[in-house]
Design an enzyme around this catalytic site. Structure first.
Site, PDB file in Angstrom:
ATOM      1  N   VAL A 116      16.330   9.652  -2.686  1.00  0.00           N
ATOM      2  CA  VAL A 116      15.509   9.663  -1.463  1.00  0.00           C
ATOM      3  C   VAL A 116      16.301   9.096  -0.276  1.00  0.00           C
ATOM      4  O   VAL A 116      16.230   9.626   0.834  1.00  0.00           O
ATOM      5  CB  VAL A 116      14.182   8.898  -1.680  1.00  0.00           C
ATOM      6  CG1 VAL A 116      13.308   9.013  -0.440  1.00  0.00           C
ATOM      7  CG2 VAL A 116      13.438   9.424  -2.899  1.00  0.00           C
ATOM      8  N   GLY A 166      16.390  14.677 -10.004  1.00  0.00           N
ATOM      9  CA  GLY A 166      16.010  13.523  -9.163  1.00  0.00           C
ATOM     10  C   GLY A 166      14.514  13.340  -9.016  1.00  0.00           C
ATOM     11  O   GLY A 166      14.059  12.607  -8.137  1.00  0.00           O
ATOM     12  N   LYS A 223      -0.088   5.698  -7.610  1.00  0.00           N
ATOM     13  CA  LYS A 223      -0.442   6.539  -6.457  1.00  0.00           C
ATOM     14  C   LYS A 223      -1.964   6.612  -6.276  1.00  0.00           C
ATOM     15  O   LYS A 223      -2.473   6.555  -5.151  1.00  0.00           O
ATOM     16  CB  LYS A 223       0.148   7.934  -6.637  1.00  0.00           C
ATOM     17  CG  LYS A 223       1.676   7.934  -6.591  1.00  0.00           C
ATOM     18  CD  LYS A 223       2.240   9.240  -7.122  1.00  0.00           C
ATOM     19  CE  LYS A 223       3.741   9.312  -6.993  1.00  0.00           C
ATOM     20  NZ  LYS A 223       4.344  10.388  -7.795  1.00  0.00           N
TER      21      LYS A 223
HETATM   22  P1  NDP Z   1      17.578   6.308  -6.997  1.00  0.00           P
HETATM   23  O1  NDP Z   1      17.769   5.613  -8.295  1.00  0.00           O
HETATM   24  O2  NDP Z   1      18.127   7.668  -6.846  1.00  0.00           O
HETATM   25  O3  NDP Z   1      18.165   5.400  -5.820  1.00  0.00           O
HETATM   26  C1  NDP Z   1      18.006   4.015  -5.774  1.00  0.00           C
HETATM   27  C2  NDP Z   1      18.986   3.441  -4.788  1.00  0.00           C
HETATM   28  O4  NDP Z   1      18.820   2.032  -4.716  1.00  0.00           O
HETATM   29  C3  NDP Z   1      20.462   3.665  -5.189  1.00  0.00           C
HETATM   30  O5  NDP Z   1      21.228   3.940  -4.052  1.00  0.00           O
HETATM   31  C4  NDP Z   1      20.876   2.344  -5.810  1.00  0.00           C
HETATM   32  O6  NDP Z   1      22.248   2.027  -5.616  1.00  0.00           O
HETATM   33  C5  NDP Z   1      20.034   1.348  -5.022  1.00  0.00           C
HETATM   34  N1  NDP Z   1      19.708   0.190  -5.852  1.00  0.00           N
HETATM   35  C6  NDP Z   1      19.073   0.187  -7.041  1.00  0.00           C
HETATM   36  N2  NDP Z   1      18.969  -1.078  -7.509  1.00  0.00           N
HETATM   37  C7  NDP Z   1      19.563  -1.872  -6.592  1.00  0.00           C
HETATM   38  C8  NDP Z   1      19.810  -3.263  -6.530  1.00  0.00           C
HETATM   39  N3  NDP Z   1      19.414  -4.084  -7.516  1.00  0.00           N
HETATM   40  N4  NDP Z   1      20.437  -3.748  -5.449  1.00  0.00           N
HETATM   41  C9  NDP Z   1      20.846  -2.921  -4.454  1.00  0.00           C
HETATM   42  N5  NDP Z   1      20.655  -1.584  -4.458  1.00  0.00           N
HETATM   43  C10 NDP Z   1      20.022  -1.069  -5.527  1.00  0.00           C
HETATM   44  O7  NDP Z   1      15.987   6.282  -6.721  1.00  0.00           O
HETATM   45  P2  NDP Z   1      15.131   7.317  -5.872  1.00  0.00           P
HETATM   46  O8  NDP Z   1      15.821   7.592  -4.597  1.00  0.00           O
HETATM   47  O9  NDP Z   1      14.711   8.435  -6.726  1.00  0.00           O
HETATM   48  O10 NDP Z   1      13.814   6.463  -5.606  1.00  0.00           O
HETATM   49  C11 NDP Z   1      13.761   5.458  -4.618  1.00  0.00           C
HETATM   50  C12 NDP Z   1      12.315   5.090  -4.378  1.00  0.00           C
HETATM   51  O11 NDP Z   1      11.603   6.235  -3.928  1.00  0.00           O
HETATM   52  C13 NDP Z   1      11.558   4.614  -5.609  1.00  0.00           C
HETATM   53  O12 NDP Z   1      10.623   3.620  -5.229  1.00  0.00           O
HETATM   54  C14 NDP Z   1      10.831   5.853  -6.089  1.00  0.00           C
HETATM   55  O13 NDP Z   1       9.659   5.562  -6.810  1.00  0.00           O
HETATM   56  C15 NDP Z   1      10.479   6.467  -4.759  1.00  0.00           C
HETATM   57  N6  NDP Z   1      10.219   7.902  -4.771  1.00  0.00           N
HETATM   58  C16 NDP Z   1      11.104   8.750  -5.357  1.00  0.00           C
HETATM   59  C17 NDP Z   1      10.902  10.113  -5.317  1.00  0.00           C
HETATM   60  C18 NDP Z   1      11.844  11.074  -5.930  1.00  0.00           C
HETATM   61  O14 NDP Z   1      11.557  12.281  -5.926  1.00  0.00           O
HETATM   62  N7  NDP Z   1      12.969  10.630  -6.465  1.00  0.00           N
HETATM   63  C19 NDP Z   1       9.732  10.664  -4.635  1.00  0.00           C
HETATM   64  C20 NDP Z   1       8.844   9.685  -4.032  1.00  0.00           C
HETATM   65  C21 NDP Z   1       9.107   8.358  -4.110  1.00  0.00           C
HETATM   66  P3  NDP Z   1      23.408   2.893  -6.357  1.00  0.00           P
HETATM   67  O15 NDP Z   1      23.242   4.298  -5.828  1.00  0.00           O
HETATM   68  O16 NDP Z   1      24.684   2.298  -5.914  1.00  0.00           O
HETATM   69  O17 NDP Z   1      23.117   2.781  -7.814  1.00  0.00           O
HETATM   70  N1  HSE Z   2       8.676  10.372 -10.212  1.00  0.00           N
HETATM   71  C1  HSE Z   2       7.766  10.775  -9.200  1.00  0.00           C
HETATM   72  C2  HSE Z   2       7.167  12.112  -9.562  1.00  0.00           C
HETATM   73  C3  HSE Z   2       8.494  10.880  -7.895  1.00  0.00           C
HETATM   74  O1  HSE Z   2       7.732  12.811 -10.405  1.00  0.00           O
HETATM   75  O2  HSE Z   2       6.130  12.474  -9.025  1.00  0.00           O
HETATM   76  C4  HSE Z   2       7.578  11.169  -6.731  1.00  0.00           C
HETATM   77  O3  HSE Z   2       6.738  10.101  -6.456  1.00  0.00           O
END
Ligand code: NDP
Ligand code: HSE
Length: 437
Positions: free
Chosen positions: A14, A187, A205
């Site tokens: 994201v 993802g 949610k």
């Molecule tokens: P990712 O795992 O792809 O990304 C997480 C990011 O956070 C990475 O860049 C990671 O760093 C960084 N990170 C993780 N842990 C730490 C830490 N302890 N300290 C510093 N940085 C950290 O997750 P998503 O992008 O999929 O999800 C992010 C948020 O969005 C979550 O809350 C998820 O529930 C929400 N979300 C996700 C959706 C989706 O479709 N994926 C849709 C809607 C909401 P690094 O890259 O270096 O590991």
């Molecule tokens: N893991 C969540 C899903 C991401 O699949 O709906 C979006 O919130």
């Protein structure tokens, strides 16, 4: 006017999508926001990892505290996930007078009451559109578009991963684990995919949706949560034969005794639009007393659909940066002092219809025994299907019931299960007609 500086926590699916959308659509976005928006500072665990976005011009750090304390940053965008570090960073950002945008439904569902109260005191905004149903602007629709209504109920497919798995299993006969692995590759899945599969993500949610629909505090711990891991091919086939789809649904309904808050697999008549929402798509049906039934549909997960909601929140924050905090749209749609203490109903008290699958000996009187147990517990039958297996003298009985109270069904199921002629557990899947789609 100088551009607004944004600090980004997380550069994963994201976070990367958000950088891409903000960069690609910079001109349109600044025409809408009234000024430019730039990401000036971003953190990740490993800043040397390959990224889906370009990070030129962004100061990168492995220390997220540096972002939330950066005096140049006005808006902190939390896209790390999890609740411990995320809560700490968001509260620190608020304490430092920064507005916050987050996609983190677990954080809002579990710690939202504390976070909104801190934000209220500090006069900053916390925006969370991307936390529910990915790219669908459902928070804005309920909080603002439907603000004239008494919301009666809402029901939604609010986990993209779960819907993707159910669809691929049904349409392509793929096995559960291979589809889950693909959802992870794309993802869609949470860092811990059991959140998707066991209904926890959908419960986060639904907790948020119920709060903004009914003006109640966030109460994740009271949500009834059941996932998709026990859905079998057999049930999917019988449901289809009877004219239903099985979907993982979040349902919240205002009743005279309290508010239902439940996520579980659900049979839905195939004629309902929502029964035909497949793959990673999400949909939410909202019934308001004035507007009637409204349906919101779109991608429920993935980098750019989610970034679309994150960027919309950033623009909203930029537009109201200078407004009086007392005159902003309240975080949970209702004024904080006007939240109500209407109780959340225990699942035992919920009223719904059911699909039952019972494996039994194919002998005289079996069906009569089962139907009389249902009748003794005030459960009336809508339709029934009996499949004889032939050689082993066994049969499968499928019963669709009318609406009843869950505790009556529990009592009946215990008695049916105790019958000598019944083999193994009785499968019970809740059923909703969602009449007004
Ligand atoms: P990712 O795992 O792809 O990304 C997480 C990011 O956070 C990475 O860049 C990671 O760093 C960084 N990170 C993780 N842990 C730490 C830490 N302890 N300290 C510093 N940085 C950290 O997750 P998503 O992008 O999929 O999800 C992010 C948020 O969005 C979550 O809350 C998820 O529930 C929400 N979300 C996700 C959706 C989706 O479709 N994926 C849709 C809607 C909401 P690094 O890259 O270096 O590991
Ligand atoms: N893991 C969540 C899903 C991401 O699949 O709906 C979006 O919130």
């Amino acid at each position: 006017m100088k551009p607004v500086k944004v600090g980004l926590l997380g550069l994963g699916t994201v976070g990367g999508g958000t950088v891409n959308v903000l960069q690609r659509n910079a001109e349109e976005i600044s025409r809408r926001a009234g000024r430019g928006i730039v990401i000036s500072h971003a953190s990740a665990r490993d800043i040397n990892k390959p990224r889906i976005c370009k990070t030129d011009g962004i100061k990168l750090t492995e220390n997220p505290i540096g972002v939330v304390t950066d005096p140049e940053v006005s808006i902190v965008v939390e896209l790390i996930g999890g609740v411990t570090l995320a809560r700490e960073l968001v509260l620190k950002a608020i304490a430092n007078g920064k507005h916050v945008v987050t996609a983190n439904k677990a954080l809002i569902a579990k710690h939202g009451n504390e976070i909104f109260s801190a934000a209220q005191k500090k006069g900053v905004m916390v925006a969370f559109e991307a936390a529910v149903a990915g790219g669908i602007p459902i928070i804005k629709a309920i909080r603002e578009g439907l603000t004239g209504n008494n919301i009666e109920w809402l029901a939604g497919i609010i986990n993209g991963t779960g819907n993707f798995i159910l669809t691929e299993m049904r349409d392509k006969q793929r096995d559960f684990n291979s589809v889950l692995a693909e959802a992870q590759r794309l993802g869609y899945a949470e860092a811990d995919p059991t959140f998707d599969v066991e209904g926890i993500d959908a419960a986060h949610k639904l907790t948020i949706l119920a709060s903004i629909a009914f003006g109640i505090p966030l109460q994740f711990e009271k949500a009834y949560t059941e996932g998709i891991s026990k859905i079998t091919r057999e049930d999917v086939d019988y449901a289809t034969e009877l004219g239903f789809s099985i979907k993982h649904l979040g349902v919240s309904r205002r009743t005279k005794n309290g508010i239902e808050l439940r996520v579980h697999p659900t049979l839905i008549p195939k004629r309902c639009l929502i029964a035909n929402v497949d793959g990673v798509m999400n949909a939410v049906l909202v019934e308001g007393d004035a507007v009637g039934s409204t349906l919101y549909y779109g991608a429920g997960a993935g980098a750019e659909p989610t970034a679309s909601a994150v960027v919309a929140d950033i623009v909203d924050v930029v537009r109201v940066l200078t407004t009086d905090p007392e005159n902003r749209v309240p975080h949970l749609a209702f004024q904080p002092e006007s939240l109500s203490d209407t109780p959340i109903l225990a699942i035992d008290e919920v009223e719904t219809a059911y699909y039952l699958r019972i494996a039994a000996s194919d002998e005289t009187g079996v069906l009569a025994n089962i139907t009389s147990i249902l009748a003794e517990n005030n459960i009336s039958i809508d339709s029934m299907l009996q499949k004889e297996h032939g050689s082993d003298n066994k049969s499968t009985i499928i019963i669709i019931t009318h609406t009843t109270i869950e505790k009556n069904m529990n009592t009946a199921l215990q008695k049916i299960h105790a019958l000598d002629v019944v083999d193994g557990d009785v499968t019970r899947i809740r059923l909703e007609h969602l009449d007004a789609d």
